[in-house]
Design a protein around this motif. Structure first.
Motif, PDB file in Angstrom:
ATOM      1  N   GLU A  33      -6.229 -11.070  11.005  1.00 27.22           N
ATOM      2  CA  GLU A  33      -7.163 -11.047   9.962  1.00 27.22           C
ATOM      3  C   GLU A  33      -8.237  -9.977  10.623  1.00 27.22           C
ATOM      4  N   LEU A  34      -8.869 -10.141  11.630  1.00 20.99           N
ATOM      5  CA  LEU A  34      -9.613  -9.192  12.025  1.00 20.99           C
ATOM      6  C   LEU A  34      -9.163  -8.016  12.803  1.00 20.99           C
ATOM      7  N   ASP A  35      -7.991  -7.795  12.834  1.00 26.29           N
ATOM      8  CA  ASP A  35      -7.368  -6.865  13.736  1.00 26.29           C
ATOM      9  C   ASP A  35      -7.312  -5.544  12.733  1.00 26.29           C
ATOM     10  N   ILE A  36      -8.028  -4.421  12.730  1.00 25.99           N
ATOM     11  CA  ILE A  36      -7.436  -3.425  11.774  1.00 25.99           C
ATOM     12  C   ILE A  36      -6.568  -2.608  12.129  1.00 25.99           C
ATOM     13  N   ASP A  37      -6.009  -2.674  13.376  1.00 24.63           N
ATOM     14  CA  ASP A  37      -4.582  -2.118  13.556  1.00 24.63           C
ATOM     15  C   ASP A  37      -3.501  -2.950  12.762  1.00 24.63           C
ATOM     16  N   PHE A  38      -3.354  -4.122  12.738  1.00 25.15           N
ATOM     17  CA  PHE A  38      -2.536  -5.135  12.084  1.00 25.15           C
ATOM     18  C   PHE A  38      -2.601  -4.580  10.574  1.00 25.15           C
ATOM     19  N   HIS A  39      -3.679  -4.482  10.072  1.00 26.60           N
ATOM     20  CA  HIS A  39      -3.596  -4.301   8.835  1.00 26.60           C
ATOM     21  C   HIS A  39      -3.176  -2.961   8.302  1.00 26.60           C
ATOM     22  N   VAL A  40      -3.276  -1.988   9.093  1.00 22.37           N
ATOM     23  CA  VAL A  40      -2.958  -0.612   9.061  1.00 22.37           C
ATOM     24  C   VAL A  40      -1.396  -0.618   9.066  1.00 22.37           C
ATOM     25  N   ARG A  41      -0.626  -1.297  10.071  1.00 19.96           N
ATOM     26  CA  ARG A  41       0.520  -1.336  10.162  1.00 19.96           C
ATOM     27  C   ARG A  41       1.326  -1.928   8.923  1.00 19.96           C
ATOM     28  N   LEU A  42       0.847  -2.848   8.606  1.00 21.75           N
ATOM     29  CA  LEU A  42       1.144  -3.742   7.462  1.00 21.75           C
ATOM     30  C   LEU A  42       1.312  -2.957   6.128  1.00 21.75           C
ATOM     31  N   ALA A  43       0.072  -2.148   6.034  1.00 22.01           N
ATOM     32  CA  ALA A  43      -0.306  -1.401   4.714  1.00 22.01           C
ATOM     33  C   ALA A  43       1.015  -0.195   4.742  1.00 22.01           C
ATOM     34  N   ARG A  44       1.084   0.262   5.893  1.00 18.47           N
ATOM     35  CA  ARG A  44       2.024   1.530   5.950  1.00 18.47           C
ATOM     36  C   ARG A  44       3.460   0.880   5.681  1.00 18.47           C
ATOM     37  N   LEU A  45       3.704  -0.189   6.241  1.00 20.10           N
ATOM     38  CA  LEU A  45       5.156  -0.698   6.092  1.00 20.10           C
ATOM     39  C   LEU A  45       5.559  -0.818   4.486  1.00 20.10           C
ATOM     40  N   LEU A  46       4.356  -1.473   4.014  1.00 22.63           N
ATOM     41  CA  LEU A  46       4.677  -1.732   2.453  1.00 22.63           C
ATOM     42  C   LEU A  46       4.516  -0.465   1.556  1.00 22.63           C
ATOM     43  N   GLU A  47       3.607   0.508   1.985  1.00 22.81           N
ATOM     44  CA  GLU A  47       3.628   1.696   1.345  1.00 22.81           C
ATOM     45  C   GLU A  47       5.141   2.643   1.384  1.00 22.81           C
ATOM     46  N   ASP A  48       5.388   2.576   2.650  1.00 23.26           N
ATOM     47  CA  ASP A  48       6.909   3.177   2.779  1.00 23.26           C
ATOM     48  C   ASP A  48       7.802   2.380   2.266  1.00 23.26           C
ATOM     49  N   ALA A  49       7.772   0.998   1.945  1.00 30.55           N
ATOM     50  CA  ALA A  49       8.883   0.485   1.251  1.00 30.55           C
ATOM     51  C   ALA A  49       8.884   0.564  -0.467  1.00 30.55           C
ATOM     52  N   GLY A  50       7.492   1.158  -0.610  1.00 36.39           N
ATOM     53  CA  GLY A  50       7.681   1.280  -2.362  1.00 36.39           C
ATOM     54  C   GLY A  50       6.499   0.330  -3.038  1.00 36.39           C
ATOM     55  N   PHE A  51       6.078  -0.626  -2.349  1.00 35.20           N
ATOM     56  CA  PHE A  51       4.672  -1.450  -2.913  1.00 35.20           C
ATOM     57  C   PHE A  51       3.769  -0.372  -3.815  1.00 35.20           C
ATOM     58  N   THR A  52       3.386  -0.932  -4.862  1.00 37.39           N
ATOM     59  CA  THR A  52       2.428  -0.167  -5.705  1.00 37.39           C
ATOM     60  C   THR A  52       0.967  -0.318  -5.253  1.00 37.39           C
ATOM     61  N   ALA A  53       0.791  -1.439  -4.544  1.00 35.09           N
ATOM     62  CA  ALA A  53      -0.583  -1.984  -4.596  1.00 35.09           C
ATOM     63  C   ALA A  53      -1.069  -2.815  -3.333  1.00 35.09           C
ATOM     64  N   LEU A  54      -2.175  -2.730  -2.687  1.00 39.52           N
ATOM     65  CA  LEU A  54      -2.345  -3.647  -1.722  1.00 39.52           C
ATOM     66  C   LEU A  54      -3.584  -4.543  -2.626  1.00 39.52           C
ATOM     67  N   PHE A  55      -3.705  -5.952  -2.485  1.00 38.73           N
ATOM     68  CA  PHE A  55      -4.858  -6.757  -3.257  1.00 38.73           C
ATOM     69  C   PHE A  55      -5.412  -7.461  -2.169  1.00 38.73           C
ATOM     70  N   VAL A  56      -6.602  -7.410  -2.120  1.00 38.11           N
ATOM     71  CA  VAL A  56      -7.516  -8.451  -1.266  1.00 38.11           C
ATOM     72  C   VAL A  56      -8.321  -9.438  -1.958  1.00 38.11           C
ATOM     73  N   ALA A  57      -7.710 -10.714  -1.869  1.00 41.97           N
ATOM     74  CA  ALA A  57      -8.470 -11.731  -2.843  1.00 41.97           C
ATOM     75  C   ALA A  57     -10.095 -11.984  -1.976  1.00 41.97           C
ATOM     76  N   ASP A  58     -10.895 -12.652  -2.577  1.00 37.09           N
ATOM     77  CA  ASP A  58     -12.103 -12.652  -2.010  1.00 37.09           C
ATOM     78  C   ASP A  58     -12.740 -13.943  -2.730  1.00 37.09           C
ATOM     79  N   VAL A  59     -13.672 -14.746  -1.967  1.00 37.52           N
ATOM     80  CA  VAL A  59     -14.682 -15.728  -2.349  1.00 37.52           C
ATOM     81  C   VAL A  59     -15.831 -15.555  -1.547  1.00 37.52           C
ATOM     82  N   VAL A  60     -17.071 -15.445  -1.913  1.00 35.61           N
ATOM     83  CA  VAL A  60     -18.214 -15.138  -1.385  1.00 35.61           C
ATOM     84  C   VAL A  60     -18.999 -16.253  -0.599  1.00 35.61           C
ATOM     85  N   ALA A  61     -17.979 -17.205   0.071  1.00 33.48           N
ATOM     86  CA  ALA A  61     -18.480 -18.309   0.868  1.00 33.48           C
ATOM     87  C   ALA A  61     -17.043 -18.544   1.691  1.00 33.48           C
ATOM     88  N   VAL A  62     -17.135 -19.683   2.517  1.00 33.20           N
ATOM     89  CA  VAL A  62     -16.021 -20.014   3.127  1.00 33.20           C
ATOM     90  C   VAL A  62     -15.211 -20.805   2.005  1.00 33.20           C
TER      91      VAL A  62
END
Ligand SMILES: Cc1cc2nc3c(=O)[nH]c(=O)nc-3n(C[C@H](O)[C@H](O)[C@H](O)COP(=O)(O)O)c2cc1C
Ligand SMILES: Cc1cc2nc3c(=O)[nH]c(=O)nc-3n(C[C@H](O)[C@H](O)[C@H](O)COP(=O)(O)O)c2cc1C
Lengths: 435, 435
Positions: A33-62
Motif C-alpha cells: 500500500e505505501l510502496d510507490i514502486d509496487f504501485h508503479v509495477r502493477l500499473a505498468r503490468l495492467l497498462e501493458d495488458a490493455g486495462f483501460t483505467a486504474l481506479f482508487v476507492a476512497d473514504v475520508v476516515a478509517v
C-alpha cells in the motif's frame, strides 16, 4: 456515441489485494500500500495488458467504525487517491487514472483544480469517481455528528458537479495563447467568471488553470438507490455497480438506460462496469481452495464487522456468527442498496451471519481455471448489460499477473477484448469530448 | 539543533520564470507551466546541483483581482502544488518537495492526508508552506465576500496546524505491523482517536494513514507582520522572507530569534531563507541589460496592477505611472508588511509608480556576473541572518542552468556551500524528527 463492441477493464488499486484478508495470503505482498514502486509495477503490468483505467476507492476516515476489527485489515491505511495517481501519471503512458473524491467534505474549487491538474499532468487521463460518503466516521472528521441525509447528499453532489464542470469550462479551449510578441499569455475573451450562487455553494471563478485536455475529466459514479441512480443517470459516464446476480445486472441496465433517456442523455454515452473479483488458478478446484483459504484467514471480529459496517446502525457484537441473521428492516441513512442486498441474500438462502459475511467478502462467481473465468465473463458480456468490468484482485500481485497473462488472451482470441485505442481516457472509452 | 554551517538553497517552481514578464524573454520557455516533462528536467537539474528543496507557491484563485492585466502574465494558470509535486516525487530521489496550502480554505483532515501521502510517496521529502491567503479573489471562490480578518486568519491557522500535527501523530511510529501469521495489520495500541474540539475545527481522527516517514513533514512559513511572525515563531521550521535590504534581514532575524525563544523553542531549530532572484550573465553589464530588458517587457497595465494588487484596496487605474505614489496610509486587511514595505520604498526614494513597480518586479541586488552574484550571496551569509535562500529564477530554464553551473561552484570553492546530506528533507535541513 455507440458503445464499444468489446469489453473494457478497469482495476481497483490495492496495495495487497481487495479481499479483506487478501494481505494475509501466503503469496500476497503485505507491504504494497505505501510502496510507490509496487504501485508503479502493477500499473505498468495492467497498462501493458490493455486495462483501460486504474481506479482508487476512497473514504475520508478509517474504513469502518470500530478499531477492534479494523486493525486486522488494510482498510485503515492508504494513500490519498489524487496524490497517488499523480505520482503514477509520469510513470505510465496510456492507462486512465480515476480517483474517488467526495462531494460532502470538499470544496468544488479545490477539487476542480486537482482533477484539472491531474488531467494536464497525465495528458488527458483523469477520471473522478463522484461519491457522497457513507462510512459514519467520515462525518466526525469534518465537524459533523453525522452525514447529510441521503437526499441532501445527492442534491449537494448535483450542485457540486455543476460547479466543477463550470470551473473546468471557465477557460475555453485555446485560451492559452502564450504569444511573446504581443505579450498575451491568455486570451481574456476566453476566460470567464463563473459567478455561481447556489443553495450549497457560492463560487466566483474562473479556475486558475487552462481547460483540462479532456475538456472534462471522465465522471464515474456508483449510485445504486433510486436517488443515486438518478444522479448517475444525469452525470455519470462510467457507472460502477455491484450486482449480486446476472439478473440484477440486466435489470440495473434496463432501469439505468431509462433514467439516462429521461435525463435527456443518450444511453450510448454511458458505460456500466460491474465489479469483478476473479481468482484464477490451474484448475477450478485449486481456485476454489484459494477462495476457501482466503475465507479462513478472516478473523471472527472482522466477519461480524463486515456485515455490520455495510448494513446500518444496529450493534452486532452480541450476535452469534453461526445463527441466521435476525429480521431487520430496510430503512437506513447509510447505503440503502447495500443493506437491502445483504438482507435479501440472508433471507433468500437462510444464511448465518458467518455465511453471509463470507459471501460478502468474496464473490464466488469468477473463481476457477482461466477458461472458467473467461467463460463467465463472456456470459455476462453476452447479456448486453455491461460494457466492461471493474476488477478487484483479491490478493496481489499474483492474481493481476494470472488474469492478464491467462484470462485476457482467451477473451482476445474470442474477439471479446482488445486493448483500447486513443490517448485520452475519454477516447479510450469511446466517449465524446465535452463541448 | 545547530544550524548548518553552510548555505542551503530552495527553488521556486515556475513554468517559465518568476519575473512577471519572464515568460516573454527571448530565451524563456513560455509553455513550461503545464509541461510535466519540463518540470521533471528542471527538478533533476536542481537536485543534481545540490538544491535542498523545490517550493511551489499557491493562490486558490487567479492571482490578481482584475483580468485586464492578468491575461498578460502566467499568474492565471498553474498546476495545483501537491498534485504537481506528487508527480515529481518518483522522478527525483533526494530533493525536498514543498507545497503551499492555505488554512483558510481547506479542511485539516484533507490536508493532513495529502501531506502524509506525499511524504510516504517521496520517502520523507514533503514540506508544507502554511499560508492564510491574501489575494482577495480567493475568498469569492469559497463562498465568502472577503477573507477572515488578519488576526482571525492566524488564529485559525494555529488551530489548523495543531489538528494536522495531531492527525499525523494519531498513528504512532511502528504502528504498521502487517504480520500475516497473527493477522494484525496495525497495532491497535498505537492508533489513537484525536477527538479535537476547538474553536474552528472538530476532528475525530485517527488519520487513515501511517505516520509520515518524517514524523511531521517540514513546516515552512512566511509570516511578516507581528502576528505572522509570532505564528512563524511558534510553528515554522523554515521561514521565507522578502527583506528589502540586508539591514531588514538582520533585523528580522533578531526579532524572529526572540519570538522563537519566547515561544519556548530553540532558534537553532528554525531556518531563515530570504528570496533571491538572481540574473547571471557573462558580465555585470550584460546582466543589467537583461534586467532592463525584462522590465521593458512589462505592459503598463501590469506595472500598475503589480503595485495595486500588493498594496491594498485603493483603485490605481487613474494614477499616472510617471508621478510619485500619492500619500496613502498603512491600514489594510491584506498583507500589512507588503503594503508597508512598498510605502516605505516609494516615500524614501520619491519613486514614481512606474519606478516602484519596476523595483517590485525584480530585485536588482543579485544581478551580475557569476562572481558578483556569489559575492553578494556571501555578504548576506556573512551577516549570520540567513541559513539559505529561496531562489526564484526570473526566466527559465536559462537562469537555473547558469546559477547551478556558475554560481554554486564558486560558493562551494569558498566553502560556503555543499550539497545536502541525508535522505529526508528534515535530515537535509538538520532538523530533528518530531518525537
Ligand atoms: C464498485 C463501487 C465502488 C465504490 N467506491 C466507493 C468509494 O470509494 N468511496 C465511497 O465513499 N463510496 C463508494 N461506493 C459507494 C457508492 O458511492 C454509493 O454510495 C453506494 O453504491 C450506495 O449507493 P446509494 O448512495 O445510491 O445508496 C462504491 C460503490 C461501488 C459499487
Ligand atoms: C517568499 C514568500 C512566498 C510566499 N508564498 C505565498 C504563497 O504561495 N501563497 C500565499 O497565499 N501567500 C504567500 N506568501 C505570503 C505570506 O504567506 C504572508 O501572507 C505574507 O508574507 C504577509 O505576512 P503577514 O500575513 O504576516 O502580513 C509568501 C510570502 C513570501 C515572503
Amino acid at each position: 456515441m455507440p458503445r464499444p463492441d468489446h469489453l473494457q477493464f478497469g482495476a481497483l488499486v490495492h496495495g495487497s489485494g481487495g479481499h479483506i484478508a487478501g494481505w494475509r495470503h501466503p503469496r500476497a505482498n503485505p507491504d504494497g500500500e505505501l510502496d510507490i514502486d509496487f504501485h508503479v509495477r502493477l500499473a505498468r503490468l495492467l497498462e501493458d495488458a490493455g486495462f483501460t483505467a486504474l481506479f482508487v476507492a476512497d473514504v475520508v476516515a478509517v474504513w469502518g467504525h470500530q478499531l477492534d476489527s479494523l486493525h486486522r485489515t488494510t482498510r485503515a491505511d492508504y494513500l490519498e487517491p489524487i496524490t497517488l495517481l499523480a505520482a503514477l501519471a509520469p510513470q505510465t503512458s496510456r492507462i486512465g487514472l480515476v480517483a474517488t473524491a467526495t462531494t460532502s467534505y470538499n470544496e468544488p474549487y479545490n477539487l476542480a483544480r486537482k482533477f484539472a491538474s491531474l488531467d494536464h499532468i497525465s495528458g488527458g487521463r483523469a477520471g473522478w469517481n463522484v461519491v457522497t460518503s457513507v462510512v459514519p466516521l467520515e462525518a466526525a472528521n469534518f465537524g459533523r455528528a453525522e452525514h447529510f441525509g441521503h437526499a441532501e447528499r445527492y442534491a449537494r453532489a448535483a450542485e457540486f458537479v455543476d460547479v466543477v464542470k463550470g470551473l473546468w469550462d471557465s477557460n475555453a479551449d485555446g485560451a492559452l495563447i502564450r504569444d511573446k510578441a504581443s505579450g498575451v499569455y491568455i486570451d481574456p475573451a476566453r476566460r470567464f467568471h463563473l459567478d455561481h450562487r447556489g443553495e450549497h455553494f457560492t463560487v466566483a471563478g474562473p479556475l486558475n488553470l487552462a481547460r483540462p485536455p479532456q475538456g472534462h475529466p471522465v465522471l464515474f459514479q456508483a449510485g445504486a438507490s433510486p436517488t443515486g441512480r438518478a444522479f448517475a443517470a444525469r452525470v455519470g459516464e462510467v457507472i460502477f455497480t455491484a450486482p449480486v446476480s446476472v439478473a440484477e445486472a440486466v435489470d440495473y441496465r434496463t432501469r439505468l438506460d431509462a433514467d439516462v433517456t429521461a435525463a435527456g442523455r443518450d444511453p450510448g454515452d454511458v458505460r456500466v462496469w460491474p465489479i469483478l473479483t476473479p481468482i484464477v488458478a490451474d484448475t477450478d478446484a485449486e481456485a476454489a481452495e484459494i477462495l476457501a483459504e482466503l475465507g479462513s484467514l478472516i478473523h471472527d471480529d472482522v466477519l461480524r464487522r463486515l456485515v455490520q459496517d455495510n448494513f446500518g446502525d444496529e450493534d452486532f457484537s452480541d450476535l452469534d456468527l453461526d445463527e441466521p441473521l435476525p429480521d431487520f428492516g430496510t430503512a437506513t441513512n447509510r447505503s440503502q442498496s447495500r443493506r437491502a442486498g445483504l438482507l435479501a441474500l440472508a433471507r433468500g438462502e437462510q444464511l448465518t451471519l458467518r455465511q453471509l459475511a463470507l459471501r460478502f467478502s468474496a464473490r464466488a462467481d469468477t473463481v476457477g481455471a482461466a477458461t472458467t473465468v473467461a467463460d463467465r465473463i463472456a456470459a455476462v458480456w453476452a447479456t448486453g448489460a455491461v460494457d466492461g468490468f471493474n476488477v478487484s484482485f483479491p490478493y496481489l500481485p499474483e492474481q493481476a499477473e494470472r488474469f492478464t497473462a491467462e484470462v485476457l488472451p482467451i477473451l482476445a482470441d474470442r474477439g471479446l477484448f482488445r486493448p483500447p485505442t486513443g490517448t485520452t481516457l475519454r477516447e479510450q472509452l469511446g466517449l465524446e469530448r465535452a463541448a
